[in-house]
Design a protein around this motif. Sequence first.
Motif, PDB file in Angstrom:
ATOM      1  N   GLU A   1     -36.114  44.735 146.159  1.00  0.00           N
ATOM      2  CA  GLU A   1     -35.553  45.451 147.312  1.00  0.00           C
ATOM      3  C   GLU A   1     -36.569  46.437 147.883  1.00  0.00           C
ATOM      4  N   LEU A   2     -37.299  47.098 147.001  1.00  0.00           N
ATOM      5  CA  LEU A   2     -38.330  48.039 147.436  1.00  0.00           C
ATOM      6  C   LEU A   2     -39.443  47.309 148.194  1.00  0.00           C
ATOM      7  N   ASN A   3     -39.848  46.150 147.701  1.00  0.00           N
ATOM      8  CA  ASN A   3     -40.865  45.347 148.394  1.00  0.00           C
ATOM      9  C   ASN A   3     -40.378  44.921 149.778  1.00  0.00           C
ATOM     10  N   THR A   4     -39.111  44.547 149.871  1.00  0.00           N
ATOM     11  CA  THR A   4     -38.534  44.165 151.164  1.00  0.00           C
ATOM     12  C   THR A   4     -38.549  45.335 152.132  1.00  0.00           C
TER      13      THR A   4
ATOM     14  N   PHE B   1     -43.063  46.005 159.981  1.00  0.00           N
ATOM     15  CA  PHE B   1     -42.627  45.472 161.268  1.00  0.00           C
ATOM     16  C   PHE B   1     -42.178  46.574 162.216  1.00  0.00           C
ATOM     17  N   PHE B   2     -41.406  47.520 161.693  1.00  0.00           N
ATOM     18  CA  PHE B   2     -40.859  48.579 162.536  1.00  0.00           C
ATOM     19  C   PHE B   2     -41.894  49.630 162.908  1.00  0.00           C
ATOM     20  N   ALA B   3     -42.948  49.735 162.132  1.00  0.00           N
ATOM     21  CA  ALA B   3     -43.965  50.747 162.412  1.00  0.00           C
ATOM     22  C   ALA B   3     -44.620  50.521 163.767  1.00  0.00           C
TER      23      ALA B   3
ATOM     24  N   VAL C   1     -35.871  55.025 162.166  1.00  0.00           N
ATOM     25  CA  VAL C   1     -35.714  53.866 161.285  1.00  0.00           C
ATOM     26  C   VAL C   1     -36.657  53.978 160.090  1.00  0.00           C
ATOM     27  N   LEU C   2     -37.882  54.392 160.345  1.00  0.00           N
ATOM     28  CA  LEU C   2     -38.846  54.556 159.255  1.00  0.00           C
ATOM     29  C   LEU C   2     -38.392  55.639 158.279  1.00  0.00           C
ATOM     30  N   LYS C   3     -37.787  56.698 158.800  1.00  0.00           N
ATOM     31  CA  LYS C   3     -37.260  57.770 157.937  1.00  0.00           C
ATOM     32  C   LYS C   3     -36.170  57.206 157.029  1.00  0.00           C
ATOM     33  N   GLN C   4     -35.294  56.370 157.589  1.00  0.00           N
ATOM     34  CA  GLN C   4     -34.241  55.748 156.777  1.00  0.00           C
ATOM     35  C   GLN C   4     -34.851  54.859 155.696  1.00  0.00           C
ATOM     36  N   PHE C   5     -35.863  54.089 156.064  1.00  0.00           N
ATOM     37  CA  PHE C   5     -36.538  53.246 155.073  1.00  0.00           C
ATOM     38  C   PHE C   5     -37.172  54.097 153.971  1.00  0.00           C
ATOM     39  N   ASP C   6     -37.806  55.201 154.368  1.00  0.00           N
ATOM     40  CA  ASP C   6     -38.435  56.080 153.386  1.00  0.00           C
ATOM     41  C   ASP C   6     -37.405  56.694 152.451  1.00  0.00           C
ATOM     42  N   ASP C   7     -36.275  57.125 153.014  1.00  0.00           N
ATOM     43  CA  ASP C   7     -35.213  57.711 152.191  1.00  0.00           C
ATOM     44  C   ASP C   7     -34.653  56.689 151.200  1.00  0.00           C
ATOM     45  N   LYS C   8     -34.434  55.479 151.694  1.00  0.00           N
ATOM     46  CA  LYS C   8     -33.910  54.429 150.820  1.00  0.00           C
ATOM     47  C   LYS C   8     -34.930  54.063 149.744  1.00  0.00           C
ATOM     48  N   ALA C   9     -36.199  53.989 150.120  1.00  0.00           N
ATOM     49  CA  ALA C   9     -37.250  53.668 149.145  1.00  0.00           C
ATOM     50  C   ALA C   9     -37.333  54.749 148.072  1.00  0.00           C
TER      51      ALA C   9
END
Length: 108
Positions: free
Chosen positions: A62-65, A72-74, A82-90
Amino acid sequence: MHKTYQTAIDQLFQSLRAQSNSQRENSVRENLNSISNSPDAKYKFQSEERRLRELINKHEDELNTIENNKGFFALAKNAEAVLKQFDDKAKKIKSQISNLKSELQLVV
């Protein structure tokens, strides 16, 4: 004033997280003690080890995904949220992986 309030709240949450981690660790230790006292302890320890390893692998996938999706979003405009959400989830997943690895060390 806001900074003082935020600092106090951060300290409170940090304290609660520490208590939660301690309670979780005690629960894991109790579970392992009960397993060690059972007649089929070897099988149960192997099963628990396998379960933890599978969870770790699942979280690492999941972390790799997430990292892949961030790429892609960058490139998109206004992607900061969106990147902030990805960072928080990671960050959350990394914490879970760390906790699972700690549990695995207790089992092995």
